[in-house]
Write a protein that holds these residues in place. Structure first.
Motif, PDB file in Angstrom:
ATOM      1  N   SER A  69       0.855  -1.184   0.000  1.00 24.38           N
ATOM      2  CA  SER A  69       0.000   0.000   0.000  1.00 24.38           C
ATOM      3  C   SER A  69       0.890   1.232   0.000  1.00 24.38           C
ATOM      4  CB  SER A  69      -0.902   0.016   1.236  1.00 24.38           C
ATOM      5  OG  SER A  69      -1.563   1.264   1.348  1.00 24.38           O
ATOM      6  N   LEU A  70       0.809   2.008  -1.080  1.00 25.96           N
ATOM      7  CA  LEU A  70       1.680   3.180  -1.230  1.00 25.96           C
ATOM      8  C   LEU A  70       1.166   4.397  -0.481  1.00 25.96           C
ATOM      9  CD1 LEU A  70       2.557   2.877  -5.028  1.00 25.96           C
ATOM     10  CD2 LEU A  70       3.823   1.987  -3.055  1.00 25.96           C
ATOM     11  N   GLY A  71      -0.109   4.397  -0.096  1.00 27.44           N
ATOM     12  CA  GLY A  71      -0.630   5.503   0.694  1.00 27.44           C
ATOM     13  C   GLY A  71      -1.957   6.024   0.188  1.00 27.44           C
ATOM     14  N   GLU A  72      -2.777   6.453   1.126  1.00 25.95           N
ATOM     15  CA  GLU A  72      -4.122   6.912   0.809  1.00 25.95           C
ATOM     16  C   GLU A  72      -4.116   8.165  -0.053  1.00 25.95           C
ATOM     17  OE1 GLU A  72      -8.234   8.116   3.222  1.00 25.95           O
ATOM     18  OE2 GLU A  72      -6.438   7.462   4.300  1.00 25.95           O
ATOM     19  N   ASP A  73      -3.118   9.031   0.140  1.00 24.23           N
ATOM     20  CA  ASP A  73      -3.090  10.315  -0.566  1.00 24.23           C
ATOM     21  C   ASP A  73      -2.257  10.274  -1.844  1.00 24.23           C
ATOM     22  OD1 ASP A  73      -4.664  11.456   1.447  1.00 24.23           O
ATOM     23  OD2 ASP A  73      -2.891  11.887   2.672  1.00 24.23           O
ATOM     24  N   VAL A  74      -1.738   9.107  -2.192  1.00 25.14           N
ATOM     25  CA  VAL A  74      -0.911   8.981  -3.394  1.00 25.14           C
ATOM     26  C   VAL A  74      -1.813   8.806  -4.608  1.00 25.14           C
ATOM     27  CG1 VAL A  74       0.792   7.559  -4.595  1.00 25.14           C
ATOM     28  CG2 VAL A  74       1.040   8.009  -2.141  1.00 25.14           C
ATOM     29  N   GLU A  75      -1.732   9.742  -5.543  1.00 27.98           N
ATOM     30  CA  GLU A  75      -2.497   9.625  -6.786  1.00 27.98           C
ATOM     31  C   GLU A  75      -1.635   9.131  -7.937  1.00 27.98           C
ATOM     32  OE1 GLU A  75      -4.494  13.264  -7.588  1.00 27.98           O
ATOM     33  OE2 GLU A  75      -5.745  13.163  -5.778  1.00 27.98           O
ATOM     34  N   GLU A  76      -0.348   9.472  -7.915  1.00 23.93           N
ATOM     35  CA  GLU A  76       0.599   9.026  -8.939  1.00 23.93           C
ATOM     36  C   GLU A  76       1.821   8.462  -8.228  1.00 23.93           C
ATOM     37  OE1 GLU A  76       1.957   8.207 -12.776  1.00 23.93           O
ATOM     38  OE2 GLU A  76       0.000   8.904 -12.097  1.00 23.93           O
ATOM     39  N   PRO A  77       2.087   7.163  -8.358  1.00 20.12           N
ATOM     40  CA  PRO A  77       3.188   6.546  -7.612  1.00 20.12           C
ATOM     41  C   PRO A  77       4.556   7.083  -8.017  1.00 20.12           C
ATOM     42  CG  PRO A  77       1.665   4.889  -8.442  1.00 20.12           C
ATOM     43  CD  PRO A  77       1.300   6.176  -9.107  1.00 20.12           C
ATOM     44  N   ASP A  78       5.488   6.991  -7.087  1.00 18.38           N
ATOM     45  CA  ASP A  78       6.903   7.224  -7.355  1.00 18.38           C
ATOM     46  C   ASP A  78       7.446   5.916  -7.934  1.00 18.38           C
ATOM     47  OD1 ASP A  78       9.672   7.301  -7.226  1.00 18.38           O
ATOM     48  OD2 ASP A  78       9.742   8.278  -5.268  1.00 18.38           O
ATOM     49  N   TYR A  79       7.755   5.915  -9.227  1.00 22.78           N
ATOM     50  CA  TYR A  79       8.105   4.656  -9.880  1.00 22.78           C
ATOM     51  C   TYR A  79       9.487   4.147  -9.480  1.00 22.78           C
ATOM     52  CZ  TYR A  79       3.829   5.309 -12.447  1.00 22.78           C
ATOM     53  OH  TYR A  79       2.506   5.477 -12.755  1.00 22.78           O
ATOM     54  N   ASP A  80      10.371   5.028  -9.043  1.00 20.85           N
ATOM     55  CA  ASP A  80      11.636   4.548  -8.479  1.00 20.85           C
ATOM     56  C   ASP A  80      11.365   3.733  -7.221  1.00 20.85           C
ATOM     57  OD1 ASP A  80      13.175   5.717 -10.466  1.00 20.85           O
ATOM     58  OD2 ASP A  80      13.492   7.574  -9.335  1.00 20.85           O
ATOM     59  N   LEU A  81      10.448   4.222  -6.382  1.00 19.32           N
ATOM     60  CA  LEU A  81      10.059   3.479  -5.183  1.00 19.32           C
ATOM     61  C   LEU A  81       9.380   2.167  -5.557  1.00 19.32           C
ATOM     62  CD1 LEU A  81       9.551   3.159  -2.134  1.00 19.32           C
ATOM     63  CD2 LEU A  81       7.478   4.551  -2.431  1.00 19.32           C
ATOM     64  N   VAL A  82       8.508   2.210  -6.555  1.00 19.43           N
ATOM     65  CA  VAL A  82       7.819   0.994  -6.998  1.00 19.43           C
ATOM     66  C   VAL A  82       8.825  -0.102  -7.319  1.00 19.43           C
ATOM     67  CG1 VAL A  82       6.551   0.004  -8.957  1.00 19.43           C
ATOM     68  CG2 VAL A  82       5.669   2.036  -7.791  1.00 19.43           C
ATOM     69  N   TRP A  83       9.868   0.234  -8.074  1.00 18.10           N
ATOM     70  CA  TRP A  83      10.816  -0.802  -8.478  1.00 18.10           C
ATOM     71  C   TRP A  83      11.682  -1.276  -7.312  1.00 18.10           C
ATOM     72  CZ3 TRP A  83      10.355  -3.821 -12.446  1.00 18.10           C
ATOM     73  CH2 TRP A  83       9.543  -3.405 -13.506  1.00 18.10           C
ATOM     74  N   GLU A  84      11.975  -0.390  -6.356  1.00 12.56           N
ATOM     75  CA  GLU A  84      12.655  -0.845  -5.143  1.00 12.56           C
ATOM     76  C   GLU A  84      11.803  -1.876  -4.414  1.00 12.56           C
ATOM     77  OE1 GLU A  84      14.338   2.008  -2.426  1.00 12.56           O
ATOM     78  OE2 GLU A  84      14.477   3.507  -4.011  1.00 12.56           O
ATOM     79  N   LEU A  85      10.499  -1.620  -4.336  1.00  8.94           N
ATOM     80  CA  LEU A  85       9.603  -2.542  -3.639  1.00  8.94           C
ATOM     81  C   LEU A  85       9.400  -3.835  -4.424  1.00  8.94           C
ATOM     82  CD1 LEU A  85       7.001   0.046  -2.309  1.00  8.94           C
ATOM     83  CD2 LEU A  85       8.801  -1.120  -1.008  1.00  8.94           C
ATOM     84  N   VAL A  86       9.429  -3.757  -5.751  1.00  8.31           N
ATOM     85  CA  VAL A  86       9.402  -4.987  -6.552  1.00  8.31           C
ATOM     86  C   VAL A  86      10.578  -5.876  -6.151  1.00  8.31           C
ATOM     87  CG1 VAL A  86       9.712  -5.947  -8.870  1.00  8.31           C
ATOM     88  CG2 VAL A  86       8.159  -4.017  -8.516  1.00  8.31           C
ATOM     89  N   GLY A  87      11.756  -5.271  -6.025  1.00 12.50           N
ATOM     90  CA  GLY A  87      12.924  -6.039  -5.613  1.00 12.50           C
ATOM     91  C   GLY A  87      12.758  -6.654  -4.237  1.00 12.50           C
ATOM     92  N   GLU A  88      12.203  -5.888  -3.294  1.00 15.38           N
ATOM     93  CA  GLU A  88      11.975  -6.426  -1.950  1.00 15.38           C
ATOM     94  C   GLU A  88      10.978  -7.589  -1.997  1.00 15.38           C
ATOM     95  OE1 GLU A  88      13.762  -5.819   0.431  1.00 15.38           O
ATOM     96  OE2 GLU A  88      14.236  -3.705   0.709  1.00 15.38           O
TER      97      GLU A  88
END
Length: 215
Positions: A69-88
Motif C-alpha cells: 500500500s503506497l498511501g491513501e493520498d498517493v495519486e501518482e506513484p513514485d516509480y523509483d520506489l515501486v521498483w525498489e519494492l518490486v525487488g523487496e
C-alpha cells in the motif's frame, strides 16, 4: 479429483499445507526486510498464493502475490520506489517458492485509498521466474537492470508476464483458480489475496498475511 478441486474442497491436501508454509515464510521475510516508515508506505504483506493450474505430474502451478500500500493520498506513484519494492517482494517470494512451479510473481500496489484492500487504484508488476531467479541470485543484476529488462520484454499485454505496470489480476474471480492463504484455500469471491482493490473489505482483512513493520 483434480488438485484444484481438492484445494477448493473441504479437505486439506498436502499441497495446500506446503504452500501455506511457504506463504508464511515469505511473509515473515518481507516483514523482516521492510520498514514502512523508512519506505514511506502504509503497509505490505504476502497476501496469498494463487494456484492457477496443474503441471504434467499434477503439481500446482502458482502465482505468489505480494502487495504494497503506497498511501491513501498517493495519486501518482513514485516509480523509483515501486521498483525498489518490486525487488523487496522478489527477495521475499523467490526463496520461499524454491522448487515450486511458478508461473510468475505478482507484485501488487494499491494507492489512492485505504491500505491493502480498500484503495481505489491497484496495479501490478508481473515478473517471470527467470528474471526473478536472476535478480535474487546475481548481485550485478540490480533493480535498475530488472526494470530495464522488464520494460524491454513487456509487450503491453496485461494478462501475460512480464508486465512492467498493468492492471492487477483478480485471481479470486477465476473459477479454475484457488487462493491459498492463512490456512485456507478459498474459492472465488472469498479471498482477498488477489482481490480487486476497492470493496475487498472485511474479507480482505481476514485473508491477508502479516503486515510490515510500523503498521
Amino acid at each position: 479429483m483434480s488438485l484444484l478441486e481438492r484445494l477448493l474442497g473441504e479437505d486439506t491436501p498436502d499441497e495446500q499445507v506446503d504452500l501455506e508454509e511457504r506463504q508464511h515464510e515469505a511473509d515473515d521475510t518481507l516483514n523482516g526486510r521492510i520498514d514502512t516508515a523508512e519506505y514511506g508506505i502504509d503497509a505490505c504483506a504476502v497476501t496469498g498464493i494463487a494456484v492457477v493450474n496443474e503441471g504434467p505430474d499434477g503439481e500446482p502451478i502458482v502465482v505468489p502475490i505480494a502487495r504494497f500500500s503506497l498511501g491513501e493520498d498517493v495519486e501518482e506513484p513514485d516509480y523509483d520506489l515501486v521498483w525498489e519494492l518490486v525487488g523487496e517482494g522478489l527477495n521475499a517470494l523467490q526463496p520461499a517458492l524454491e522448487g515450486v512451479f511458478v508461473r510468475h510473481y505478482d507484485i501488487q500496489f494499491t494507492f489512492d485509498g485505504d491500505e491493502l484492500f480498500e484503495a481505489e487504484e491497484c496495479r501490478r508488476v508481473a515478473v517471470t521466474p527467470d528474471l526473478a531467479d536472476t535478480f535474487v541470485s546475481d548481485a550485478s543484476f540490480n533493480t535498475g537492470a530488472l526494470r530495464d529488462a522488464m520494460l524491454d520484454a513487456d509487450d503491453i499485454d496485461d494478462e501475460i508476464a512480464p508486465v512492467a505496470w498493468g492492471e492487477s489480476k483478480n485471481y479470486s474471480s477465476t473459477a479454475n483458480a484457488a487462493i491459498v492463504t492463512n490456512g485456507a484455500a478459498m474459492a472465488a469471491g472469498t479471498s482477498a489475496g488477489a482481490a480487486s482493490c476497492a470493496g475487498a473489505g472485511a474479507a480482505g482483512a481476514g485473508a491477508a498475511g502479516g503486515t510490515c513493520g510500523g503498521v
